[in-house]
Write a protein that holds these residues in place. Sequence first.
Motif, PDB file in Angstrom:
ATOM      1  N   ILE A 158      13.369   4.769  -7.582  1.00  0.00           N
ATOM      2  CA  ILE A 158      14.486   4.187  -6.842  1.00  0.00           C
ATOM      3  C   ILE A 158      15.717   4.060  -7.741  1.00  0.00           C
ATOM      4  CG2 ILE A 158      15.302   2.074  -5.721  1.00  0.00           C
ATOM      5  CD1 ILE A 158      12.413   1.712  -4.662  1.00  0.00           C
ATOM      6  N   GLY A 159      15.505   3.570  -8.967  1.00  0.00           N
ATOM      7  CA  GLY A 159      16.626   3.362  -9.882  1.00  0.00           C
ATOM      8  C   GLY A 159      17.360   4.638 -10.227  1.00  0.00           C
ATOM      9  N   LYS A 160      16.617   5.727 -10.413  1.00  0.00           N
ATOM     10  CA  LYS A 160      17.258   6.998 -10.762  1.00  0.00           C
ATOM     11  C   LYS A 160      18.192   7.458  -9.652  1.00  0.00           C
ATOM     12  CE  LYS A 160      15.013  10.941 -10.609  1.00  0.00           C
ATOM     13  NZ  LYS A 160      15.923  11.780  -9.745  1.00  0.00           N
ATOM     14  N   HIS A 161      17.732   7.344  -8.421  1.00  0.00           N
ATOM     15  CA  HIS A 161      18.575   7.769  -7.305  1.00  0.00           C
ATOM     16  C   HIS A 161      19.792   6.864  -7.128  1.00  0.00           C
ATOM     17  CE1 HIS A 161      16.319  11.149  -5.574  1.00  0.00           C
ATOM     18  NE2 HIS A 161      15.257  10.541  -6.074  1.00  0.00           N
ATOM     19  N   ARG A 162      19.631   5.586  -7.381  1.00  0.00           N
ATOM     20  CA  ARG A 162      20.780   4.685  -7.306  1.00  0.00           C
ATOM     21  C   ARG A 162      21.804   5.015  -8.388  1.00  0.00           C
ATOM     22  NH1 ARG A 162      17.722  -1.162  -6.390  1.00  0.00           N
ATOM     23  NH2 ARG A 162      17.234  -0.880  -4.156  1.00  0.00           N
ATOM     24  N   ALA A 196      25.673   6.257  -7.904  1.00  0.00           N
ATOM     25  CA  ALA A 196      26.817   5.578  -8.513  1.00  0.00           C
ATOM     26  C   ALA A 196      27.696   6.568  -9.268  1.00  0.00           C
ATOM     27  CB  ALA A 196      26.329   4.479  -9.462  1.00  0.00           C
ATOM     28  N   ILE A 197      27.077   7.502  -9.947  1.00  0.00           N
ATOM     29  CA  ILE A 197      27.842   8.512 -10.678  1.00  0.00           C
ATOM     30  C   ILE A 197      28.543   9.466  -9.721  1.00  0.00           C
ATOM     31  CG2 ILE A 197      27.645  10.515 -12.210  1.00  0.00           C
ATOM     32  CD1 ILE A 197      25.430   8.989 -13.692  1.00  0.00           C
ATOM     33  N   ALA A 198      27.814   9.925  -8.696  1.00  0.00           N
ATOM     34  CA  ALA A 198      28.373  10.893  -7.751  1.00  0.00           C
ATOM     35  C   ALA A 198      29.584  10.344  -7.007  1.00  0.00           C
ATOM     36  CB  ALA A 198      27.299  11.327  -6.757  1.00  0.00           C
ATOM     37  N   ALA A 199      29.669   9.028  -6.860  1.00  0.00           N
ATOM     38  CA  ALA A 199      30.776   8.414  -6.125  1.00  0.00           C
ATOM     39  C   ALA A 199      32.073   8.381  -6.920  1.00  0.00           C
ATOM     40  CB  ALA A 199      30.392   6.992  -5.705  1.00  0.00           C
ATOM     41  N   ALA A 249      32.845  12.250 -11.946  1.00  0.00           N
ATOM     42  CA  ALA A 249      31.378  12.303 -12.052  1.00  0.00           C
ATOM     43  C   ALA A 249      30.898  13.345 -13.045  1.00  0.00           C
ATOM     44  CB  ALA A 249      30.781  12.580 -10.669  1.00  0.00           C
ATOM     45  N   GLU A 250      31.625  14.452 -13.151  1.00  0.00           N
ATOM     46  CA  GLU A 250      31.149  15.556 -13.994  1.00  0.00           C
ATOM     47  C   GLU A 250      31.129  15.221 -15.478  1.00  0.00           C
ATOM     48  OE1 GLU A 250      35.477  15.562 -13.830  1.00  0.00           O
ATOM     49  OE2 GLU A 250      33.951  15.561 -12.257  1.00  0.00           O
ATOM     50  N   ARG A 251      31.818  14.156 -15.874  1.00  0.00           N
ATOM     51  CA  ARG A 251      31.853  13.819 -17.298  1.00  0.00           C
ATOM     52  C   ARG A 251      30.601  13.053 -17.743  1.00  0.00           C
ATOM     53  NH1 ARG A 251      36.263   9.102 -18.497  1.00  0.00           N
ATOM     54  NH2 ARG A 251      35.831   9.851 -20.601  1.00  0.00           N
ATOM     55  N   PHE A 252      29.818  12.522 -16.785  1.00  0.00           N
ATOM     56  CA  PHE A 252      28.628  11.752 -17.119  1.00  0.00           C
ATOM     57  C   PHE A 252      27.426  12.683 -17.269  1.00  0.00           C
ATOM     58  CE2 PHE A 252      31.528   8.750 -15.298  1.00  0.00           C
ATOM     59  CZ  PHE A 252      31.358   7.624 -16.081  1.00  0.00           C
ATOM     60  N   VAL A 253      26.822  12.653 -18.419  1.00  0.00           N
ATOM     61  CA  VAL A 253      25.705  13.548 -18.736  1.00  0.00           C
ATOM     62  C   VAL A 253      24.414  12.734 -18.734  1.00  0.00           C
ATOM     63  CG1 VAL A 253      24.750  15.183 -20.392  1.00  0.00           C
ATOM     64  CG2 VAL A 253      27.247  14.945 -20.151  1.00  0.00           C
ATOM     65  N   ILE A 254      23.596  12.941 -17.695  1.00  0.00           N
ATOM     66  CA  ILE A 254      22.351  12.181 -17.564  1.00  0.00           C
ATOM     67  C   ILE A 254      21.234  12.866 -18.331  1.00  0.00           C
ATOM     68  CG2 ILE A 254      20.622  11.274 -15.982  1.00  0.00           C
ATOM     69  CD1 ILE A 254      22.718  11.258 -13.799  1.00  0.00           C
ATOM     70  N   GLN A 278      18.676  -1.361 -10.981  1.00  0.00           N
ATOM     71  CA  GLN A 278      19.874  -2.054 -10.543  1.00  0.00           C
ATOM     72  C   GLN A 278      20.342  -1.506  -9.188  1.00  0.00           C
ATOM     73  OE1 GLN A 278      21.198  -4.600 -12.610  1.00  0.00           O
ATOM     74  NE2 GLN A 278      19.273  -4.202 -13.689  1.00  0.00           N
ATOM     75  N   SER A 279      21.216  -2.239  -8.531  1.00  0.00           N
ATOM     76  CA  SER A 279      21.818  -1.741  -7.295  1.00  0.00           C
ATOM     77  C   SER A 279      22.821  -0.647  -7.633  1.00  0.00           C
ATOM     78  CB  SER A 279      22.528  -2.880  -6.571  1.00  0.00           C
ATOM     79  OG  SER A 279      23.650  -3.317  -7.321  1.00  0.00           O
ATOM     80  N   VAL A 280      23.234   0.118  -6.621  1.00  0.00           N
ATOM     81  CA  VAL A 280      24.260   1.139  -6.831  1.00  0.00           C
ATOM     82  C   VAL A 280      25.530   0.481  -7.359  1.00  0.00           C
ATOM     83  CG1 VAL A 280      25.713   2.885  -5.725  1.00  0.00           C
ATOM     84  CG2 VAL A 280      23.307   2.670  -5.065  1.00  0.00           C
ATOM     85  N   ASP A 281      25.901  -0.649  -6.795  1.00  0.00           N
ATOM     86  CA  ASP A 281      27.117  -1.347  -7.226  1.00  0.00           C
ATOM     87  C   ASP A 281      27.015  -1.814  -8.676  1.00  0.00           C
ATOM     88  OD1 ASP A 281      28.309  -0.975  -4.789  1.00  0.00           O
ATOM     89  OD2 ASP A 281      27.880  -2.990  -4.036  1.00  0.00           O
ATOM     90  N   ALA A 282      25.832  -2.280  -9.062  1.00  0.00           N
ATOM     91  CA  ALA A 282      25.660  -2.747 -10.444  1.00  0.00           C
ATOM     92  C   ALA A 282      25.786  -1.585 -11.421  1.00  0.00           C
ATOM     93  CB  ALA A 282      24.311  -3.434 -10.604  1.00  0.00           C
ATOM     94  N   TYR A 283      25.195  -0.449 -11.068  1.00  0.00           N
ATOM     95  CA  TYR A 283      25.349   0.727 -11.928  1.00  0.00           C
ATOM     96  C   TYR A 283      26.809   1.164 -11.967  1.00  0.00           C
ATOM     97  CZ  TYR A 283      20.299   1.555 -12.508  1.00  0.00           C
ATOM     98  OH  TYR A 283      18.967   1.447 -12.847  1.00  0.00           O
TER      99      TYR A 283
END
Length: 226
Positions: free
Chosen positions: A28-32, A36-39, A43-48, A205-210
Amino acid sequence: MNEQDTTRPDRPVSVEMWSDLGCPWCHIGKHRLERAIAARPDAERFVIRLRSFELNPDASRTPETIETAFRRSHGGDAETVLRAEKHIQALALREGLSFSVDRRNANTGDVHRVTHHAEEAGRGREFFSLVQDRFFAGDIDPFDPEVLVQIAVEVGLSRERVREVLAGDEYAEAVRADRREGRELGAQGVPFVVVDGRLAASGAQSVDAYARMLDQAVPTVSAGVA
């Protein structure tokens, strides 16, 4: 890191997530986190990068029911286990994620080892995510080596090379090193996320928290400064 580096709007930002395959909160956390990043407009600067954290490195390689594994680790009765699973299932469904309560549990070391191998080809996150999504959907048995081989092939890895990895103990030390590093950074469990090497969050965390965490890492972007 100096202030100029921190405020550069084009600077890549690392997002490391320690997780384990069998952890539903990691799923669940990974998708949240990804939402958060996709929004974000940047977004493209964040490297997961997904990091390994085996919750139970000594777990049996023989798959067993979630109930059996849960009761051994946490106690309780079958009703308690089912109630907990149903609660997480409801949360997952609200997130648009499939979640089977009939999954099995076993040692996740091989999944992590192949993930490290896949990471060398830039496919670690893609491989782990496919395995995790299909596992929680109840579509695969990730403890079957040939299932891991097939998914590895789907993301572009060599069938023969992955079988070679699974036949030995390659990357086992890398898996253990990830877990040690996570603990050194303060992880007591997973998911555990570190953004930009300096901001950490435990638990799903929630999407908002991330989103707030990402804003804190790169405040110039969230403030609209170019």
